[in-house]
Design a protein around this motif. Structure first.
Motif, PDB file in Angstrom:
ATOM      1  N   LYS A 237       0.836  -1.210   0.000  1.00 31.26           N
ATOM      2  CA  LYS A 237       0.000   0.000   0.000  1.00 31.26           C
ATOM      3  C   LYS A 237       0.869   1.259   0.000  1.00 31.26           C
ATOM      4  O   LYS A 237       0.526   2.250  -0.627  1.00 31.26           O
ATOM      5  N   ALA A 238       1.989   1.198   0.705  1.00 26.82           N
ATOM      6  CA  ALA A 238       2.905   2.345   0.715  1.00 26.82           C
ATOM      7  C   ALA A 238       3.453   2.578  -0.685  1.00 26.82           C
ATOM      8  O   ALA A 238       3.529   3.724  -1.155  1.00 26.82           O
ATOM      9  N   ILE A 239       3.803   1.495  -1.372  1.00 23.39           N
ATOM     10  CA  ILE A 239       4.295   1.613  -2.752  1.00 23.39           C
ATOM     11  C   ILE A 239       3.219   2.255  -3.621  1.00 23.39           C
ATOM     12  O   ILE A 239       3.499   3.140  -4.436  1.00 23.39           O
ATOM     13  N   SER A 240       1.973   1.835  -3.442  1.00 23.05           N
ATOM     14  CA  SER A 240       0.856   2.414  -4.197  1.00 23.05           C
ATOM     15  C   SER A 240       0.750   3.920  -3.942  1.00 23.05           C
ATOM     16  O   SER A 240       0.562   4.707  -4.877  1.00 23.05           O
ATOM     17  N   ARG A 241       0.888   4.337  -2.682  1.00 24.29           N
ATOM     18  CA  ARG A 241       0.828   5.774  -2.354  1.00 24.29           C
ATOM     19  C   ARG A 241       1.974   6.541  -3.026  1.00 24.29           C
ATOM     20  O   ARG A 241       1.780   7.633  -3.515  1.00 24.29           O
ATOM     21  N   TYR A 242       3.162   5.935  -3.049  1.00 23.40           N
ATOM     22  CA  TYR A 242       4.305   6.584  -3.712  1.00 23.40           C
ATOM     23  C   TYR A 242       4.017   6.731  -5.207  1.00 23.40           C
ATOM     24  O   TYR A 242       4.244   7.789  -5.790  1.00 23.40           O
ATOM     25  N   GLU A 243       3.517   5.658  -5.825  1.00 20.55           N
ATOM     26  CA  GLU A 243       3.273   5.670  -7.265  1.00 20.55           C
ATOM     27  C   GLU A 243       2.166   6.645  -7.668  1.00 20.55           C
ATOM     28  O   GLU A 243       2.166   7.169  -8.775  1.00 20.55           O
ATOM     29  N   ASN A 244       1.227   6.875  -6.767  1.00 21.50           N
ATOM     30  CA  ASN A 244       0.135   7.810  -7.041  1.00 21.50           C
ATOM     31  C   ASN A 244       0.442   9.233  -6.570  1.00 21.50           C
ATOM     32  O   ASN A 244      -0.434  10.097  -6.565  1.00 21.50           O
ATOM     33  N   ASP A 245       1.695   9.443  -6.162  1.00 17.87           N
ATOM     34  CA  ASP A 245       2.161  10.761  -5.688  1.00 17.87           C
ATOM     35  C   ASP A 245       1.343  11.271  -4.507  1.00 17.87           C
ATOM     36  O   ASP A 245       1.167  12.478  -4.329  1.00 17.87           O
ATOM     37  N   ASN A 246       0.854  10.347  -3.676  1.00 23.75           N
ATOM     38  CA  ASN A 246       0.131  10.731  -2.462  1.00 23.75           C
ATOM     39  C   ASN A 246       1.049  10.762  -1.253  1.00 23.75           C
ATOM     40  O   ASN A 246       0.679  11.255  -0.195  1.00 23.75           O
ATOM     41  N   SER A 247       2.247  10.223  -1.412  1.00 11.81           N
ATOM     42  CA  SER A 247       3.205  10.132  -0.319  1.00 11.81           C
ATOM     43  C   SER A 247       4.594  10.006  -0.926  1.00 11.81           C
ATOM     44  O   SER A 247       4.736   9.646  -2.095  1.00 11.81           O
ATOM     45  N   GLN A 248       5.595  10.315  -0.123  1.00 12.56           N
ATOM     46  CA  GLN A 248       6.979  10.168  -0.581  1.00 12.56           C
ATOM     47  C   GLN A 248       7.738   9.278   0.388  1.00 12.56           C
ATOM     48  O   GLN A 248       7.552   9.372   1.598  1.00 12.56           O
ATOM     49  N   PRO A 249       8.601   8.429  -0.145  1.00 10.78           N
ATOM     50  CA  PRO A 249       9.348   7.513   0.724  1.00 10.78           C
ATOM     51  C   PRO A 249      10.438   8.229   1.509  1.00 10.78           C
ATOM     52  O   PRO A 249      10.933   9.271   1.103  1.00 10.78           O
ATOM     53  N   GLU A 250      10.774   7.647   2.650  1.00 12.59           N
ATOM     54  CA  GLU A 250      11.942   8.084   3.405  1.00 12.59           C
ATOM     55  C   GLU A 250      13.178   7.828   2.545  1.00 12.59           C
ATOM     56  O   GLU A 250      13.153   6.991   1.641  1.00 12.59           O
ATOM     57  N   PHE A 251      14.250   8.535   2.844  1.00 13.68           N
ATOM     58  CA  PHE A 251      15.465   8.380   2.039  1.00 13.68           C
ATOM     59  C   PHE A 251      15.971   6.947   2.053  1.00 13.68           C
ATOM     60  O   PHE A 251      16.397   6.413   1.022  1.00 13.68           O
ATOM     61  N   SER A 252      15.917   6.278   3.202  1.00 10.92           N
ATOM     62  CA  SER A 252      16.418   4.901   3.275  1.00 10.92           C
ATOM     63  C   SER A 252      15.628   3.986   2.340  1.00 10.92           C
ATOM     64  O   SER A 252      16.188   3.091   1.710  1.00 10.92           O
TER      65      SER A 252
END
Length: 133
Positions: free
Chosen positions: A31-46
């Motif tokens: 789900k986190a990957i989905s949020r990143y791909e939909n530009d709803n969230s950005q991943p931590e640097f790590s």
């Protein structure tokens, strides 16, 4: 310009990963990957770093940065240089300007003996001022 989310989705599909598989590789949920791909969230640097590794690229490429210059600067910094940069960033802008001028003057206008003499004189002046107080 392609969005960050679209870029990581492109890389994921190119590698043949599902969102869940990529999530397991980089330590987050599908789900986190989905949020990143939909530009709803950005991943931590790590996580971003692990993504780049999974895709066989580097973080700069993943983020879309390209640095091309005719100048070949040596950007490897020693611990002392990093520490000085951190201090520099914490001082007011007016003092930063004075500091830059001072460093340029030393680098361009003085030889080592002059710098040592100035340093010794500064220490003497400081000691004299402390004695007066």
């Amino acid at each position: 310009m392609i969005s960050f989310g679209a870029k990581i989705k492109y890389f994921r599909k190119r590698k043949g990963y599902t969102q869940e598989e990529l999530g397991n590789i980089v330590g987050v949920s599908g789900k986190a990957i989905s949020r990143y791909e939909n530009d709803n969230s950005q991943p931590e640097f790590s996580v971003l770093k692990k993504m780049a590794e999974a895709y066989g690229t580097d973080v700069n490429h993943l983020l879309g940065f390209r640095y091309e210059s005719e100048d070949n600067y040596d950007l490897s910094l020693s611990g002392n240089e990093v520490e000085l940069i951190q201090y520099y960033r914490e001082i007011p802008r007016k003092i930063q300007t004075s500091t830059r001028r001072f460093i340029k003057e030393i680098a361009l206008g003085s030889d080592e003996n002059d710098i040592e003499d100035q340093s010794e004189q500064t220490e003497i002046d400081r000691d004299n001022n402390q004695e007066k107080e």
